[in-house]
Design an enzyme around this catalytic site. Structure first.
Site, PDB file in Angstrom:
ATOM      1  N   HIS A 104       1.764   3.338  10.595  1.00  0.00           N
ATOM      2  CA  HIS A 104       2.547   2.571  10.570  1.00  0.00           C
ATOM      3  C   HIS A 104       1.847   1.768  11.173  1.00  0.00           C
ATOM      4  CE1 HIS A 104       4.491  -1.101   9.442  1.00  0.00           C
ATOM      5  NE2 HIS A 104       5.639  -0.577   8.562  1.00  0.00           N
ATOM      6  N   LYS A 106       3.655  -6.356  -4.827  1.00  0.00           N
ATOM      7  CA  LYS A 106       2.595  -6.965  -4.560  1.00  0.00           C
ATOM      8  C   LYS A 106       2.386  -7.075  -6.044  1.00  0.00           C
ATOM      9  CE  LYS A 106      -1.027  -5.620  -2.315  1.00  0.00           C
ATOM     10  NZ  LYS A 106      -2.036  -5.983  -3.292  1.00  0.00           N
TER      11      LYS A 106
END
Length: 935
Positions: free
Chosen positions: A161, A593
């Site tokens: 991440h 998204k």
């Protein structure tokens, strides 16, 4: 000094003396006050009174903003033109406070749970004790439980991440502060070795202050591998074996005839070093490094624990008897010393053989080796057998108490971690597979232009190739750089499996999977590395192929693709070779998204229902892998509630889910917290598998129909802003730090799959992270308010009746309740006042007004709809702990946001001072730590 109350928080630099407000939070507030005081003193001593006063002034003004005593613009003006040498320590002060506040909150949760248990109150939901009570009331029979939990596994998969960039030094120091605060919470004044706790806290905070929070250079994959592995020593080595043993013993005690959980139920995984989707830095060498470092971590731990067991199990043969098996094991120790200490001799034999194993399979030598010239262990099961011999002897001769300590954890550890530690998944995009397989087929003379073929001809050709044993290319084939690299990666995976066992690389995930040929292309690559052989009557397939359905459309089509896969005799034979088990991964991030929060959530739910039905009809055992991020915008939220919100049959005893970034640190950095979170995952998995948790009964189809309609409206509202509003991409790029996420030293992976500024090509993590930093949190809520408002107004029933329908679903349906609960969390963490400051970074005033106006309108609408449907005036009425956390810590975020805007403005105006760049990165990390699930 600001007087502490339920509406304020202790100032940095002053211990809170008078505790007021709700009694339950007083200890936490005192802890925050203590840590804040120490931090404030450190700032003053290290950076001077002027910097300390600037920090204090920023804190006071932030509270005044929160109480609406001053306009936000005044705080912004305070930082306008601030000298960068003053800005950096201010950013660091508030970032450190966020980190220390996290420690205090975690300690407080432990404290409240201990009080709850000590008071004899019923076990809390999401605890294993509560789950066992529910299972007891259900009166399930052994056959039902045995079938439901056959092959059960709960696998948190650690992924890299870009915002989890804390160095190991910072990680260790934070851990030490947590240990000290735990002693402080228990009423101790000194540590076990006589150190004054407050003085030691001051030392650790000083160390923290003088240590760089972030690296100066871009994070490399090797750094990310190290970050992922640190959680084993920090928590997993203790906690996972303990949870596995406890769950197995509890279930076997309830259903002794079911022979449950021969294999560990909690088995961790990793993507770090195997996920090459859009990351050109993942190579064969990286795969070897990731699997090798993991194996080293496992064996080094075993050797250290065996050494400790040797020291502890000092029993003399003159005082205790041993089993013949233990005596025979001890005889293999040729050393003359310790002649009357059979357990120590046996353990030295085990350590000697494990040393030989390490020499054979590792590329570097761990500590605690013991070279006795003994043969290595061929498998972890062989090592476990010797440990079981020691255990059985202890139990047979009155030493069960000793067997239940370190040795028990070691035995359980070997069961779950083996020689591989954790399974490393491989992942690649289907487009890459297609390109490489086309090249291989052309090189081998099978077909000159595979990519021109229609889907049915592709499937026929690939199935025929998979049915042969010969590879398409040899080692000396002259291939493109891409093909060489892809083949190198799968060959490195095959090497890891040969060295560390089949669990080392258990799965191959296909990103953007849209057809059966996408699955077979991955199978071709595995076949080239010797990881698939379907030519004979007993296929060989140690690596499972997992199609990942990511977009809304792909989620809709997923069940049809799975059914077509299973209709192929050759592929069905591969599934049979893996125990009739097939994994499918569901993508929350890209579907969000693509279509927004509500449409994505519902598309995943619908996909699960359809996939479960295909599994039922075809007789396979389906395991779903949830690609959840830390944020609601990427499928995040409380894991227990999320698992209970799965549709009937979707969990079926097994669950895999990704754990990412700062969420990993929040969940797994400390043993107590890690145990609680792992128990919560197991508890929800057991409940969802064995109990009827959906709660809809005969009303399921009408409920589904409502969400079908609302999801369409939500996706339309989201698309109108994100995909159809002219200039939206320009607004997004200017009003958030998304460009800086890519240009600064964050993470090893590019922010986009392709070198464009398209929203479709942008990765989900920077998309969500950018909106989180700017405090809009748009992916977690946009479109939901409009959808509910339009649905309520559009039906044949009255408005009140439509609201009642939604309220009834909220009351009865865990999925819908989870959707609205996660929505509320995001809305509570958003701040449109701060977002307006980021909007000012957009030079085009008309574009700024147009886009931000839509965002602000939808924000108000969504809050109103949440209140209408739930009947709750407060967004966090059902989550008081989070409400207190948000209320307490958010004034401390205000300076970080204002300083980020100021530094972004400078950076984009051409000020490329290294300190300005570092300041931006520090604000990102500070906000990430404070929000705890921002990317």
């Amino acid at each position: 000094m600001v007087e502490a109350s339920e509406g304020t928080l202790e100032p940095i630099g002053a211990v809170q003396r008078t505790l007021v407000g709700r009694e339950a939070t007083e200890p936490m507030r005192a802890d925050i006050g203590l840590l804040g005081a120490i931090l404030g003193d450190t700032v003053r001593e290290q950076n001077g009174q002027q910097v300390f006063e600037l920090v204090e002034r920023a804190r006071v003004e932030s509270f005044r903003v929160r109480r609406s005593e001053i306009d936000r613009a005044e705080l912004a003006r305070m930082f306008a033109g601030i000298d960068i040498h003053q800005a950096i320590p201010v950013i660091r002060a508030f970032s450190h406070f966020a980190l220390l506040a996290n420690v205090a909150e975690d300690i407080h949760r432990e404290r409240r749970r201990a009080i709850h248990v000590a008071a004899g109150e019923p076990p809390q939901d999401s605890s294993l004790a509560a789950t066992y009570a529910k299972l007891d009331r259900a009166q399930l029979d052994s056959a039902t439980v045995a079938e439901a939990l056959r092959g059960a596994v709960v696998s948190p998969v650690i992924t890299a991440h870009p915002t989890e960039t804390r160095r190991r030094t910072v990680f260790v120091t934070q851990h030490r502060i947590t240990e000290l605060m735990r002693l402080h919470a228990e009423g101790h004044i000194e540590t076990d070795d006589g150190r004054n706790i407050e003085l030691e806290l001051r030392r650790q905070v000083l160390t923290l202050w003088q240590t760089a929070l972030i690296r100066l250079s871009r994070l490399q994959i090797t750094d990310e591998i190290e970050v992922g592995l640190r959680y084993y020593a920090a928590a997993f080595f203790k906690v996972i074996p303990r949870v596995n043993a406890e769950v197995r013993n509890a279930l076997r005690a309830r259903w002794p005839g079911a022979d449950l959980l021969d294999e560990p139920i909690v088995a961790p995984g990793s993507w770090i070093g195997g996920d090459r989707d859009g990351n050109p830095n993942v190579t064969a060498d990286v795969v070897r490094r990731a699997t090798g470092d993991a194996a080293y971590t496992a064996l080094a731990h075993y050797l250290a624990e065996l050494t400790a067991c040797e020291q502890e199990l000092s029993m003399s043969a003159r005082l205790v008897a041993v089993t013949p098996e233990l005596a025979a094991l001890a005889e293999d120790c040729a050393e003359k010393a310790r002649a009357d200490e059979p357990y120590r001799r046996a353990l030295r034999v085990i350590r000697g053989r494990l040393t030989a194993t390490a020499a054979e399979i590792l590329d570097r030598r761990p500590q605690h080796e013991l070279d006795l010239g003994l043969p290595p262990y061929a498998t972890p099961a062989e090592l476990r057998g010797d440990l079981d011999t020691v255990d059985a002897s202890l139990r047979a001769h009155g030493s069960a108490l000793l067997a239940d300590d370190r040795l028990a954890l070691l035995r359980e550890g070997v069961r779950v971690f083996g020689f591989h530690l954790c399974g490393l998944d491989m992942r690649q995009n289907s487009d890459v597979h297609e390109e490489v397989v086309a090249e291989l087929l052309a090189w081998a003379g099978v077909h000159p232009d595979y990519r021109s073929l229609p889907e049915d001809e592709r499937v026929e050709l690939l199935a025929a190739e998979l049915g042969t044993r010969r590879p398409l290319v040899g080692d000396r084939a002259e291939l493109s750089e891409l093909a060489d690299k892809e083949l190198g990666v799968v060959r490195a995976a095959a090497h890891a499996i040969r060295r560390y066992g089949p669990a080392a690389v258990p799965n191959y995930v296909i990103s953007m999977c849209r057809s059966v040929s996408d699955v077979l292309e991955a199978a071709i690559l595995l076949k080239e590395a010797g990881l698939i052989d379907a030519s004979g009557p007993e296929p060989y397939c140690p690596v499972g192929i997992s199609p990942l359905f990511e977009t809304i459309e792909d989620l809709h089509n997923g069940a049809a693709i799975l059914h077509a896969m299973l209709e192929l005799p050759l592929y069905r034979a591969l599934v049979a070779a893996r125990g009739q088990s097939q994994e499918v991964m569901l993508g929350y991030s890209d579907s969000n998204k693509d279509g927004g929060y509500l449409a994505s959530s519902w598309a995943v739910y619908r996909a699960e229902l359809a996939l479960v039905e295909v599994a039922r009809k075809t007789g396979i055992r389906l395991r779903l892998f949830h690609g959840r991020g830390g944020t609601v915008g990427r499928g995040g939220g409380p894991s227990y509630e999320a698992i209970l919100a799965q549709p009937p049959g979707a969990v079926n005893g097994s669950l895999r889910l990704t754990e990412q970034g700062e969420v990993i640190a929040a969940k797994y950095a400390e043993p107590q917290v890690a145990q609680r979170n792992l128990e919560s995952l197991v508890a929800a998995t057991l409940e969802s598998t064995l109990l009827d948790v959906e709660g809809l009964g005969d009303t399921a189809e009408p409920a589904y129909a409502v969400l079908d309609e609302v999801a369409v409206l939500a996706q339309r509202a989201y698309a109108e802003l994100v995909h159809e509003t002219p200039g939206f991409v320009d607004y997004f790029m200017a009003s958030t730090p998304v460009s800086e996420i890519g240009s600064l030293n964050i993470g090893s992976r590019p922010t986009s799959r392709k070198p464009t500024e398209s929203i479709a090509d942008l990765r989900a993590i920077p998309w969500v992270l950018a909106w989180s930093q700017s405090r809009v949190m748009l992916p977690g809520w946009y479109g939901t308010g409009s959808a509910f408002e339009q649905w309520i107004a559009a039906g044949p029933q009255s408005r009140a009746e439509r609201v009642d329908i939604l309220h009834d679903l909220y009351r009865r349906w865990p999925f819908f309740r989870s959707v609205l609960s996660n929505l509320a969390q995001v809305l509570a963490k958003s701040d449109l006042g701060l977002a307006a400051q980021y909007a000012e970074l957009v030079d085009d005033a008309a574009l700024r007004r147009r886009v931000f106006g839509k965002i602000a309108d939808e924000h108000r609408r969504t809050i109103a709809m949440h209140k209408l449907i739930t009947g709750q005036d407060n967004l966090l009425a059902d989550n008081p702990a989070l409400a207190r956390s948000v209320f307490n810590r958010f004034p401390y975020l205000e300076p970080l946001n204002h300083l980020q805007v100021e530094l972004l403005r400078r950076y984009r105006s051409g000020d490329d001072d290294e300190l300005v760049q570092r300041g931006i990165l520090l604000t990102m990390n500070g906000l990430t730590s404070a929000l705890r699930n921002s990317g």
